[in-house]
Design a protein around this motif. Structure first.
Motif, PDB file in Angstrom:
ATOM      1  N   ASP A 277      -3.797  13.625  -2.649  1.00 35.12           N
ATOM      2  CA  ASP A 277      -3.046  12.394  -2.422  1.00 35.12           C
ATOM      3  C   ASP A 277      -4.019  11.258  -2.127  1.00 35.12           C
ATOM      4  N   ALA A 278      -3.500  10.116  -1.778  1.00 35.62           N
ATOM      5  CA  ALA A 278      -4.346   8.938  -1.584  1.00 35.62           C
ATOM      6  C   ALA A 278      -5.312   9.090  -0.410  1.00 35.62           C
ATOM      7  N   GLN A 279      -4.985  10.001   0.520  1.00 36.54           N
ATOM      8  CA  GLN A 279      -5.865  10.230   1.667  1.00 36.54           C
ATOM      9  C   GLN A 279      -6.870  11.357   1.414  1.00 36.54           C
TER      10      GLN A 279
ATOM     11  N   PRO B 222       0.802  -1.234   0.000  1.00 36.73           N
ATOM     12  CA  PRO B 222       0.000   0.000   0.000  1.00 36.73           C
ATOM     13  C   PRO B 222       0.830   1.277   0.000  1.00 36.73           C
ATOM     14  N   GLU B 223       2.072   1.202   0.506  1.00 37.75           N
ATOM     15  CA  GLU B 223       2.896   2.416   0.563  1.00 37.75           C
ATOM     16  C   GLU B 223       3.263   2.942  -0.817  1.00 37.75           C
ATOM     17  N   ILE B 224       3.184   2.094  -1.843  1.00 36.40           N
ATOM     18  CA  ILE B 224       3.476   2.541  -3.204  1.00 36.40           C
ATOM     19  C   ILE B 224       2.503   3.640  -3.628  1.00 36.40           C
ATOM     20  N   TRP B 225       1.268   3.563  -3.150  1.00 31.06           N
ATOM     21  CA  TRP B 225       0.208   4.452  -3.638  1.00 31.06           C
ATOM     22  C   TRP B 225      -0.045   5.652  -2.731  1.00 31.06           C
ATOM     23  N   ALA B 226       0.796   5.889  -1.720  1.00 28.04           N
ATOM     24  CA  ALA B 226       0.497   6.883  -0.694  1.00 28.04           C
ATOM     25  C   ALA B 226       0.445   8.315  -1.215  1.00 28.04           C
ATOM     26  N   PHE B 227       1.206   8.630  -2.258  1.00 31.42           N
ATOM     27  CA  PHE B 227       1.377  10.033  -2.638  1.00 31.42           C
ATOM     28  C   PHE B 227       0.342  10.555  -3.628  1.00 31.42           C
ATOM     29  N   ASN B 228      -0.373   9.670  -4.293  1.00 31.52           N
ATOM     30  CA  ASN B 228      -1.319  10.136  -5.313  1.00 31.52           C
ATOM     31  C   ASN B 228      -2.606   9.326  -5.287  1.00 31.52           C
ATOM     32  N   ALA B 229      -3.704   9.999  -5.575  1.00 29.91           N
ATOM     33  CA  ALA B 229      -4.997   9.320  -5.653  1.00 29.91           C
ATOM     34  C   ALA B 229      -5.079   8.510  -6.949  1.00 29.91           C
ATOM     35  N   GLY B 230      -5.939   7.501  -6.951  1.00 30.15           N
ATOM     36  CA  GLY B 230      -6.196   6.751  -8.173  1.00 30.15           C
ATOM     37  C   GLY B 230      -5.267   5.595  -8.430  1.00 30.15           C
TER      38      GLY B 230
ATOM     39  N   VAL C  74       9.477  16.491 -23.117  1.00 30.75           N
ATOM     40  CA  VAL C  74       8.879  15.413 -22.329  1.00 30.75           C
ATOM     41  C   VAL C  74       8.816  15.898 -20.882  1.00 30.75           C
ATOM     42  N   GLY C  75       7.611  15.952 -20.351  1.00 27.16           N
ATOM     43  CA  GLY C  75       7.409  16.453 -19.005  1.00 27.16           C
ATOM     44  C   GLY C  75       7.207  15.336 -17.987  1.00 27.16           C
ATOM     45  N   PHE C  76       7.381  15.709 -16.724  1.00 22.37           N
ATOM     46  CA  PHE C  76       7.210  14.790 -15.595  1.00 22.37           C
ATOM     47  C   PHE C  76       6.576  15.585 -14.448  1.00 22.37           C
ATOM     48  N   ARG C  77       5.771  14.913 -13.635  1.00 22.39           N
ATOM     49  CA  ARG C  77       5.193  15.550 -12.446  1.00 22.39           C
ATOM     50  C   ARG C  77       5.235  14.571 -11.285  1.00 22.39           C
ATOM     51  N   ALA C  78       5.211  15.127 -10.080  1.00 25.10           N
ATOM     52  CA  ALA C  78       5.135  14.287  -8.884  1.00 25.10           C
ATOM     53  C   ALA C  78       4.575  15.104  -7.738  1.00 25.10           C
ATOM     54  N   ASN C  79       4.004  14.421  -6.771  1.00 24.96           N
ATOM     55  CA  ASN C  79       3.663  15.052  -5.504  1.00 24.96           C
ATOM     56  C   ASN C  79       4.939  15.696  -4.962  1.00 24.96           C
ATOM     57  N   SER C  80       4.855  16.955  -4.565  1.00 29.07           N
ATOM     58  CA  SER C  80       6.058  17.677  -4.129  1.00 29.07           C
ATOM     59  C   SER C  80       6.677  17.085  -2.863  1.00 29.07           C
ATOM     60  N   LEU C  81       5.940  16.212  -2.164  1.00 27.70           N
ATOM     61  CA  LEU C  81       6.477  15.547  -0.971  1.00 27.70           C
ATOM     62  C   LEU C  81       7.120  14.198  -1.284  1.00 27.70           C
ATOM     63  N   ASN C  82       7.006  13.750  -2.524  1.00 27.62           N
ATOM     64  CA  ASN C  82       7.521  12.439  -2.909  1.00 27.62           C
ATOM     65  C   ASN C  82       9.002  12.550  -3.278  1.00 27.62           C
ATOM     66  N   ASN C  83       9.841  12.618  -2.251  1.00 25.93           N
ATOM     67  CA  ASN C  83      11.261  12.881  -2.469  1.00 25.93           C
ATOM     68  C   ASN C  83      11.956  11.792  -3.270  1.00 25.93           C
TER      69      ASN C  83
END
Length: 199
Positions: free
Chosen positions: A167-169, A37-45, A135-144
């Motif tokens: 995020d997932a929460q 489950p920790e794989i999905w913590a930073f983003n919904a969906g 080519v662009g990339f995005r991430a949750n800003s907390l996903n170091n």
């Protein structure tokens, strides 16, 4: 060459193979959906759990049918296992831009070189076959971890999209935006990434 959403592109080198994601890949990915489950913590969906994996696969295929995304499943040739997924999205062929994202790998395959090999194949295809300019990339800003991985392949940070998503929460999150542009790929990023893969 244009991206043909009906074409079954396969990208591979000696270590990894990327092929189009299919609904039948449910069994290949279920262990990660149920046990990590920790794989999905930073983003919904994300495909956390059996029901969410069904929705995830269904949506990914639907987006390919709508010609808005092109999802892949990732096969590790060393372990002979399917280990994750990634995709092209935000595809604007007229502008010659797309983004790489929705990328995840099982925990034991993170930090093993799988990601660098996948990104090399995706970037090579985007710039050299599809003729992309950015080519662009995005991430949750907390996903170091994810941010460090993107910078390690040569991505340049562009900025922060404030309060961009959840995020997932269900908490609001900022998204960091990074990119590689065409001349950077040919001038330095391609060779640097190739060197890192060889190590």
């Amino acid at each position: 060459m244009n991206l043909d959403f009906t074409e079954k592109y396969t990208l591979e080198n000696d270590l990894v193979l990327l092929r189009p994601l299919e609904l039948s890949d449910f069994d290949h990915l279920l262990e990660y959906a149920e046990n990590e489950p920790e794989i999905w913590a930073f983003n919904a969906g994300g495909p956390g759990g059996k029901e969410n994996l069904v929705k995830y696969l269904d949506n990914a295929i639907k987006q390919r049918d709508l010609k808005s995304e092109y999802p892949f499943i990732v096969f590790d040739k060393v372990s002979q296992k399917y280990v994750g997924s990634t995709r092209f999205y935000a595809i604007f062929l007229n502008n010659k831009t797309l983004e790489i994202g929705y990328t995840w790998y099982g925990k034991q395959y993170q930090g093993t070189g799988i990601n660098k090999n996948c990104k090399y194949l995706l970037l090579e295809f985007a710039f050299e076959q599809l003729g992309m300019e950015r080519v662009g990339f995005r991430a949750n800003s907390l996903n170091n971890r994810s941010i460090a991985a993107m910078k390690s392949i040569g991505c340049i940070e562009e900025g922060i999209l404030r309060n961009f998503s959840t995020d997932a929460q269900g908490n609001r999150m900022d998204a960091i935006v990074l990119s590689i542009i065409r001349n950077e790929w040919f001038d330095s990023v391609k060779q640097n990434l190739k060197n890192k893969i060889r190590k």
